[in-house]
Design a protein around this motif. Structure first.
Motif, PDB file in Angstrom:
ATOM      1  N   ALA A  93       0.828  -1.209   0.000  1.00 55.73           N
ATOM      2  CA  ALA A  93       0.000   0.000   0.000  1.00 55.73           C
ATOM      3  C   ALA A  93       0.860   1.256   0.000  1.00 55.73           C
ATOM      4  CB  ALA A  93      -0.941   0.002   1.200  1.00 55.73           C
ATOM      5  N   GLN A  94       1.886   1.294   0.822  1.00 54.12           N
ATOM      6  CA  GLN A  94       2.731   2.481   0.908  1.00 54.12           C
ATOM      7  C   GLN A  94       3.515   2.705  -0.385  1.00 54.12           C
ATOM      8  OE1 GLN A  94       2.540   4.849   3.298  1.00 54.12           O
ATOM      9  NE2 GLN A  94       0.825   3.538   3.838  1.00 54.12           N
ATOM     10  N   GLU A  95       3.955   1.629  -1.016  1.00 53.13           N
ATOM     11  CA  GLU A  95       4.679   1.777  -2.286  1.00 53.13           C
ATOM     12  C   GLU A  95       3.781   2.367  -3.355  1.00 53.13           C
ATOM     13  OE1 GLU A  95       6.381  -2.057  -3.145  1.00 53.13           O
ATOM     14  OE2 GLU A  95       7.917  -1.830  -1.611  1.00 53.13           O
ATOM     15  N   ARG A  96       2.511   2.081  -3.297  1.00 48.76           N
ATOM     16  CA  ARG A  96       1.560   2.614  -4.274  1.00 48.76           C
ATOM     17  C   ARG A  96       1.051   3.997  -3.873  1.00 48.76           C
ATOM     18  NH1 ARG A  96      -0.835   5.213  -7.064  1.00 48.76           N
ATOM     19  NH2 ARG A  96      -2.710   4.808  -8.232  1.00 48.76           N
ATOM     20  N   LEU A  97       0.745   4.179  -2.604  1.00 50.30           N
ATOM     21  CA  LEU A  97       0.135   5.429  -2.159  1.00 50.30           C
ATOM     22  C   LEU A  97       1.123   6.591  -2.098  1.00 50.30           C
ATOM     23  CD1 LEU A  97      -2.200   4.090   0.654  1.00 50.30           C
ATOM     24  CD2 LEU A  97      -2.866   4.897  -1.617  1.00 50.30           C
ATOM     25  N   GLY A  98       2.376   6.319  -1.786  1.00 46.28           N
ATOM     26  CA  GLY A  98       3.377   7.384  -1.682  1.00 46.28           C
ATOM     27  C   GLY A  98       3.447   8.230  -2.940  1.00 46.28           C
ATOM     28  N   PRO A  99       3.730   7.627  -4.094  1.00 42.17           N
ATOM     29  CA  PRO A  99       3.771   8.421  -5.332  1.00 42.17           C
ATOM     30  C   PRO A  99       2.424   9.063  -5.664  1.00 42.17           C
ATOM     31  CG  PRO A  99       4.847   6.301  -5.656  1.00 42.17           C
ATOM     32  CD  PRO A  99       4.173   6.251  -4.311  1.00 42.17           C
ATOM     33  N   GLY A 100       1.324   8.395  -5.337  1.00 43.44           N
ATOM     34  CA  GLY A 100       0.005   8.959  -5.591  1.00 43.44           C
ATOM     35  C   GLY A 100      -0.233  10.226  -4.789  1.00 43.44           C
ATOM     36  N   ARG A 101       0.230  10.238  -3.552  1.00 40.58           N
ATOM     37  CA  ARG A 101       0.081  11.435  -2.717  1.00 40.58           C
ATOM     38  C   ARG A 101       0.864  12.601  -3.308  1.00 40.58           C
ATOM     39  NH1 ARG A 101       0.800   7.520   2.072  1.00 40.58           N
ATOM     40  NH2 ARG A 101      -1.358   7.152   2.690  1.00 40.58           N
ATOM     41  N   VAL A 102       2.070  12.327  -3.771  1.00 37.80           N
ATOM     42  CA  VAL A 102       2.877  13.380  -4.397  1.00 37.80           C
ATOM     43  C   VAL A 102       2.166  13.909  -5.643  1.00 37.80           C
ATOM     44  CG1 VAL A 102       5.062  13.873  -5.558  1.00 37.80           C
ATOM     45  CG2 VAL A 102       5.047  12.506  -3.463  1.00 37.80           C
ATOM     46  N   HIS A 103       1.594  13.002  -6.436  1.00 42.99           N
ATOM     47  CA  HIS A 103       0.865  13.403  -7.643  1.00 42.99           C
ATOM     48  C   HIS A 103      -0.288  14.340  -7.302  1.00 42.99           C
ATOM     49  CE1 HIS A 103      -1.335  13.118 -11.432  1.00 42.99           C
ATOM     50  NE2 HIS A 103      -2.393  12.808 -10.708  1.00 42.99           N
ATOM     51  N   HIS A 104      -1.073  13.989  -6.290  1.00 42.32           N
ATOM     52  CA  HIS A 104      -2.212  14.825  -5.907  1.00 42.32           C
ATOM     53  C   HIS A 104      -1.741  16.196  -5.416  1.00 42.32           C
ATOM     54  CE1 HIS A 104      -5.197  11.837  -6.680  1.00 42.32           C
ATOM     55  NE2 HIS A 104      -4.673  10.990  -5.806  1.00 42.32           N
ATOM     56  N   CYS A 105      -0.653  16.222  -4.652  1.00 42.17           N
ATOM     57  CA  CYS A 105      -0.115  17.505  -4.178  1.00 42.17           C
ATOM     58  C   CYS A 105       0.343  18.367  -5.346  1.00 42.17           C
ATOM     59  CB  CYS A 105       1.058  17.268  -3.223  1.00 42.17           C
ATOM     60  SG  CYS A 105       0.576  16.544  -1.655  1.00 42.17           S
ATOM     61  N   MET A 106       1.032  17.744  -6.318  1.00 41.16           N
ATOM     62  CA  MET A 106       1.496  18.495  -7.487  1.00 41.16           C
ATOM     63  C   MET A 106       0.319  19.073  -8.259  1.00 41.16           C
ATOM     64  SD  MET A 106       4.607  15.943  -8.653  1.00 41.16           S
ATOM     65  CE  MET A 106       4.238  16.176 -10.341  1.00 41.16           C
ATOM     66  N   ARG A 107      -0.737  18.284  -8.401  1.00 41.87           N
ATOM     67  CA  ARG A 107      -1.922  18.748  -9.118  1.00 41.87           C
ATOM     68  C   ARG A 107      -2.574  19.918  -8.374  1.00 41.87           C
ATOM     69  NH1 ARG A 107      -6.232  14.292 -10.120  1.00 41.87           N
ATOM     70  NH2 ARG A 107      -6.526  14.754  -7.941  1.00 41.87           N
ATOM     71  N   ALA A 108      -2.680  19.818  -7.053  1.00 35.86           N
ATOM     72  CA  ALA A 108      -3.279  20.892  -6.262  1.00 35.86           C
ATOM     73  C   ALA A 108      -2.431  22.163  -6.340  1.00 35.86           C
ATOM     74  CB  ALA A 108      -3.445  20.451  -4.806  1.00 35.86           C
ATOM     75  N   LEU A 109      -1.123  22.014  -6.319  1.00 35.55           N
ATOM     76  CA  LEU A 109      -0.247  23.182  -6.447  1.00 35.55           C
ATOM     77  C   LEU A 109      -0.421  23.852  -7.810  1.00 35.55           C
ATOM     78  CD1 LEU A 109       3.017  21.929  -4.730  1.00 35.55           C
ATOM     79  CD2 LEU A 109       1.550  23.815  -3.982  1.00 35.55           C
ATOM     80  N   GLY A 110      -0.547  23.040  -8.851  1.00 30.68           N
ATOM     81  CA  GLY A 110      -0.767  23.589 -10.185  1.00 30.68           C
ATOM     82  C   GLY A 110      -2.059  24.375 -10.262  1.00 30.68           C
ATOM     83  N   ILE A 111      -3.110  23.851  -9.666  1.00 27.57           N
ATOM     84  CA  ILE A 111      -4.402  24.550  -9.649  1.00 27.57           C
ATOM     85  C   ILE A 111      -4.278  25.859  -8.870  1.00 27.57           C
ATOM     86  CG2 ILE A 111      -6.771  24.432  -8.758  1.00 27.57           C
ATOM     87  CD1 ILE A 111      -6.620  21.374  -9.344  1.00 27.57           C
ATOM     88  N   ALA A 112      -3.574  25.821  -7.725  1.00 30.97           N
ATOM     89  CA  ALA A 112      -3.397  27.035  -6.916  1.00 30.97           C
ATOM     90  C   ALA A 112      -2.589  28.082  -7.679  1.00 30.97           C
ATOM     91  CB  ALA A 112      -2.710  26.686  -5.598  1.00 30.97           C
ATOM     92  N   GLU A 113      -1.532  27.651  -8.371  1.00 34.39           N
ATOM     93  CA  GLU A 113      -0.731  28.597  -9.159  1.00 34.39           C
ATOM     94  C   GLU A 113      -1.575  29.244 -10.261  1.00 34.39           C
ATOM     95  OE1 GLU A 113       2.666  26.380 -10.539  1.00 34.39           O
ATOM     96  OE2 GLU A 113       3.797  26.798  -8.714  1.00 34.39           O
ATOM     97  N   ARG A 114      -2.385  28.448 -10.912  1.00 40.94           N
ATOM     98  CA  ARG A 114      -3.249  28.975 -11.986  1.00 40.94           C
ATOM     99  C   ARG A 114      -4.256  29.964 -11.417  1.00 40.94           C
ATOM    100  NH1 ARG A 114      -4.153  30.963 -16.715  1.00 40.94           N
ATOM    101  NH2 ARG A 114      -6.047  30.281 -17.736  1.00 40.94           N
ATOM    102  N   ALA A 115      -4.851  29.644 -10.268  1.00 43.45           N
ATOM    103  CA  ALA A 115      -5.812  30.547  -9.641  1.00 43.45           C
ATOM    104  C   ALA A 115      -5.141  31.867  -9.255  1.00 43.45           C
ATOM    105  CB  ALA A 115      -6.442  29.895  -8.412  1.00 43.45           C
ATOM    106  N   LEU A 116      -3.923  31.808  -8.718  1.00 42.71           N
ATOM    107  CA  LEU A 116      -3.187  33.018  -8.348  1.00 42.71           C
ATOM    108  C   LEU A 116      -2.883  33.856  -9.590  1.00 42.71           C
ATOM    109  CD1 LEU A 116      -1.760  34.711  -6.189  1.00 42.71           C
ATOM    110  CD2 LEU A 116       0.284  33.298  -6.580  1.00 42.71           C
ATOM    111  N   GLU A 117      -2.463  33.189 -10.654  1.00 40.94           N
ATOM    112  CA  GLU A 117      -2.176  33.886 -11.910  1.00 40.94           C
ATOM    113  C   GLU A 117      -3.417  34.618 -12.424  1.00 40.94           C
ATOM    114  OE1 GLU A 117      -1.467  32.639 -16.536  1.00 40.94           O
ATOM    115  OE2 GLU A 117      -0.595  31.340 -14.992  1.00 40.94           O
TER     116      GLU A 117
END
Length: 126
Positions: A93-117
């Motif tokens: 589970a951790q081997e699968r969820l770890g990268p998935g968590r990073v992916h979700h964080c990256m996506r949320a950061l991208g959305i936040a950057e776009r909203a700020l822009e």
């Protein structure tokens, strides 16, 4: 025998889903991170019932097979369906969820950057 209930089983409602990956306690006396195991479970195994679809944050996610409540009542599963061996479920589970968590964080950061822009463009417009 497997008995229990799993909520928010991703993809379990899809007609293409024929196998479930089930994680559960197989040795409650083992060290904390060695109690869980994962097993492959054919969805049509006697005692496996996909109960209903569930919403996540108000969405049903039906385009991806949705999320379902699944119950297991006296389900027998062959030992050879165990993934990587008993007690390896948490590691898998951790081997699968770890990268998935990073992916979700990256996506949320991208959305936040776009909203700020967009906000900066709007406040600097005449």
């Amino acid at each position: 025998m497997l008995n229990g209930r799993k909520w928010w089983s991703t993809g379990a409602l899809s007609p293409e889903c024929t196998i479930l990956i089930v994680m559960g306690v197989t040795d409650p006396d083992a060290p904390r991170h060695r109690r869980q195991s994962m097993i492959l479970m054919p969805k049509d195994t006697p005692g496996v019932t996909v109960r209903r679809g569930l919403q996540v944050f108000g969405y049903d996610d039906g385009t991806h097979g949705g999320h379902a409540e699944v119950s297991f009542e006296d389900v027998g599963v062959p030992a050879e369906n165990l993934l990587l061996g008993e007690g390896e479920g948490f590691r898998i589970a951790q081997e699968r969820l770890g990268p998935g968590r990073v992916h979700h964080c990256m996506r949320a950061l991208g959305i936040a950057e776009r909203a700020l822009e967009l906000m900066c463009r709007r406040v600097t417009r005449p």
